[in-house]
Scaffold this active site. Structure first.
Site, PDB file in Angstrom:
ATOM      1  N   ASN A 106       0.831  -1.193   0.000  1.00  0.00           N
ATOM      2  CA  ASN A 106       0.000   0.000   0.000  1.00  0.00           C
ATOM      3  C   ASN A 106       0.874   1.255   0.000  1.00  0.00           C
ATOM      4  O   ASN A 106       2.023   1.214  -0.423  1.00  0.00           O
ATOM      5  CB  ASN A 106      -1.010  -0.016   1.148  1.00  0.00           C
ATOM      6  CG  ASN A 106      -2.356   0.547   0.735  1.00  0.00           C
ATOM      7  OD1 ASN A 106      -2.450   1.680   0.280  1.00  0.00           O
ATOM      8  ND2 ASN A 106      -3.403  -0.245   0.884  1.00  0.00           N
ATOM      9  N   HIS A 132       3.630   0.111  -2.589  1.00  0.00           N
ATOM     10  CA  HIS A 132       3.954  -1.319  -2.691  1.00  0.00           C
ATOM     11  C   HIS A 132       5.443  -1.633  -2.699  1.00  0.00           C
ATOM     12  O   HIS A 132       5.893  -2.554  -3.381  1.00  0.00           O
ATOM     13  CB  HIS A 132       3.303  -1.923  -3.929  1.00  0.00           C
ATOM     14  CG  HIS A 132       1.812  -2.021  -3.852  1.00  0.00           C
ATOM     15  ND1 HIS A 132       1.121  -2.189  -2.671  1.00  0.00           N
ATOM     16  CD2 HIS A 132       0.860  -1.968  -4.837  1.00  0.00           C
ATOM     17  CE1 HIS A 132      -0.180  -2.247  -2.920  1.00  0.00           C
ATOM     18  NE2 HIS A 132      -0.368  -2.099  -4.208  1.00  0.00           N
ATOM     19  N   HIS A 208      -1.182  -9.884  -3.573  1.00  0.00           N
ATOM     20  CA  HIS A 208      -1.954  -8.946  -4.403  1.00  0.00           C
ATOM     21  C   HIS A 208      -2.696  -9.676  -5.532  1.00  0.00           C
ATOM     22  O   HIS A 208      -2.718  -9.209  -6.674  1.00  0.00           O
ATOM     23  CB  HIS A 208      -1.025  -7.890  -4.984  1.00  0.00           C
ATOM     24  CG  HIS A 208      -1.680  -6.572  -5.272  1.00  0.00           C
ATOM     25  ND1 HIS A 208      -2.639  -6.421  -6.251  1.00  0.00           N
ATOM     26  CD2 HIS A 208      -1.519  -5.352  -4.725  1.00  0.00           C
ATOM     27  CE1 HIS A 208      -3.012  -5.157  -6.312  1.00  0.00           C
ATOM     28  NE2 HIS A 208      -2.362  -4.480  -5.386  1.00  0.00           N
ATOM     29  N   ASP A 278     -11.396   1.409  -3.387  1.00  0.00           N
ATOM     30  CA  ASP A 278      -9.964   1.228  -3.143  1.00  0.00           C
ATOM     31  C   ASP A 278      -9.717   1.730  -1.723  1.00  0.00           C
ATOM     32  O   ASP A 278      -9.066   2.749  -1.495  1.00  0.00           O
ATOM     33  CB  ASP A 278      -9.119   2.008  -4.153  1.00  0.00           C
ATOM     34  CG  ASP A 278      -7.648   1.581  -4.140  1.00  0.00           C
ATOM     35  OD1 ASP A 278      -7.313   0.659  -3.366  1.00  0.00           O
ATOM     36  OD2 ASP A 278      -6.855   2.174  -4.889  1.00  0.00           O
ATOM     37  N   GLN A 317      -7.632  -4.347   2.359  1.00  0.00           N
ATOM     38  CA  GLN A 317      -7.849  -3.374   1.285  1.00  0.00           C
ATOM     39  C   GLN A 317      -8.748  -4.014   0.228  1.00  0.00           C
ATOM     40  O   GLN A 317      -8.407  -5.051  -0.339  1.00  0.00           O
ATOM     41  CB  GLN A 317      -6.517  -2.961   0.648  1.00  0.00           C
ATOM     42  CG  GLN A 317      -6.624  -1.832  -0.376  1.00  0.00           C
ATOM     43  CD  GLN A 317      -6.599  -0.448   0.250  1.00  0.00           C
ATOM     44  OE1 GLN A 317      -6.342  -0.311   1.440  1.00  0.00           O
ATOM     45  NE2 GLN A 317      -6.840   0.578  -0.536  1.00  0.00           N
ATOM     46  N   GLU A 344      -6.766  -7.471  -0.005  1.00  0.00           N
ATOM     47  CA  GLU A 344      -5.398  -7.536   0.508  1.00  0.00           C
ATOM     48  C   GLU A 344      -5.386  -7.377   2.028  1.00  0.00           C
ATOM     49  O   GLU A 344      -5.610  -6.292   2.541  1.00  0.00           O
ATOM     50  CB  GLU A 344      -4.553  -6.446  -0.130  1.00  0.00           C
ATOM     51  CG  GLU A 344      -4.553  -6.457  -1.651  1.00  0.00           C
ATOM     52  CD  GLU A 344      -4.266  -5.079  -2.233  1.00  0.00           C
ATOM     53  OE1 GLU A 344      -3.165  -4.552  -1.970  1.00  0.00           O
ATOM     54  OE2 GLU A 344      -5.154  -4.524  -2.907  1.00  0.00           O
TER      55      GLU A 344
END
Length: 378
Positions: A106, A132, A208, A278, A317, A344
């Site tokens: 993230n 990330h 991911h 998101d 997430q 995630e």
């Protein structure tokens, strides 16, 4: 006679259920998956259950490449996005498909943080923020070492990598492992992360994978139903960095405490910075005496496939594939806008700069350990 009896007893023991070596499946073997642009060989490992699940994982990025699961009629489909070769994963079409993400998954605001009195600067790869783990040597882009294993419960692979002090701007030599395990008798994938460091450093690891339970390449994921065990979320600014607040989902389009069609409220978010879902959701507390709790349940009404995710992490997430652009993936299938979701499991975004959030700082002498379980049904 005594010797004959002993030999007979030994033979019977070897043949007994739970004792025979035949009950332990063979270790997964490496397949050649090609080479990276710099010539590093990449291996692919296959894990299977007796119930129909097939998972394929490569050493570049400790990445889930394929994940086949049966539907309610027993028909199998690959339900995650990816590519047919390493070159695809090194292309601009790859949006972190299936990879292990870190050192910090993230976003980190403006690519900056301070730790133990020292300031650190990271790559800005999601303007104006860090995303990330970086650009060239984030965990998704390096080739890990693999150690396959098997036991009486199933098969797995442990991937390991040492990220040197200063790699992508992070402090400390970080020893990381990611263990994938598939039990013989269930359509389940367990992912366990561990990490140790010789200098204080932030760590936040996740997988991911992009899921479409109708099969990767299906036109949309908006008809899937999602339930999140999350009473709250972390609001963000217009660059998707948390404001530091924690708010209730009740009365918002972020309320997925009951199974809800993903497309139901998504258009209300089209004009936001996220362009859809998101968001980091704050998961319910882990029940006393338990090590994990259910975090999410995804259902495809058409195929009957279900995915239940359990984790020990504080957040998840939910990303609705808002930036998918119709790129071509495995078997020539395209991945249209909003045709997959990411779920995630994680600590909250930008936790290193948010003192009220659960800490992501790993110190020498400590061990980071986390487990997420993907349980498929139909």
């Amino acid at each position: 006679m005594k010797r004959i009896l002993l030999l007979t007893f030994a033979c019977l023991c070897l043949a007994a259920p739970g004792i025979s070596s035949a009950d332990t499946p063979a270790k997964p073997t490496a397949e050649d998956f090609g080479k990276t642009a710099d010539g590093t060989p990449v291996e692919l490992y296959t894990l299977k259950s007796s119930k129909g699940l097939v998972a394929k994982i490569m050493t570049r990025g400790a990445t889930l490449v394929q994940l086949h699961v049966p539907d309610s009629d027993g028909k199998s489909a690959d339900v995650i996005f990816g590519f047919d070769d390493v070159a695809g994963y090194e292309s601009e079409d790859n949006q972190y498909f299936g990879c292990t993400t870190g050192r910090v998954c993230n976003r980190i605001a403006k690519g900056k943080f301070s730790l133990d009195g020292k300031d650190y600067t990271l790559a800005i790869n999601n303007e104006p923020n860090h995303l990330h783990g970086g650009v060239e040597r984030s965990l998704d882009k390096v080739v890990w070492k693999a150690k396959p294993f098997a036991n009486e419960k199933g098969t797995g692979v442990t991937f390991s990598y040492t990220s040197p002090d200063g790699e992508e701007g992070y402090p400390g030599n970080l020893d990381v492992t990611v263990r994938f395990f598939v039990p013989t008798d269930a359509n389940r994938v367990s992912i366990t992360y561990t990490a140790k460091t010789d200098k204080a450093t932030p760590v936040n690891l996740t997988n991911h994978a992009y899921f479409n339970l109708g099969g990767a390449g299906s036109e949309t994921v908006l008809n899937h139903k999602l339930m999140l065990n999350a009473p709250q979320y972390t609001p963000v600014d217009d660059t998707l960095i948390p404001t530091g607040e924690i708010k209730d989902v009740e009365g918002t389009v972020l309320d997925f405490r009951k199974p809800t069609r993903i497309g139901k409220g998504i258009e209300e978010l089209t004009d936001t910075a996220a362009l859809g879902y998101d968001h980091n959701f704050v998961l319910a507390e882990i029940p006393e005496g338990k090590s994990m709790r259910m975090a999410a349940r995804l259902v495809d009404p058409d195929s009957g496939r279900t995915l239940t995710i359990s984790t020990d992490q504080p957040g998840i997430q939910f990303y609705s594939g808002n930036f998918l652009m119709g790129q071509t993936g495995k078997d020539g299938k395209t991945y249209p806008h909003r045709s997959a979701v990411c779920l995630e499991t994680q600590h909250y975004p930008d936790s290193i700069n948010q003192p009220k959030f659960p800490s992501t700082v790993l110190k020498p002498g400590e061990e980071f350990k986390s487990t997420t379980v993907l349980n498929f049904g139909n």
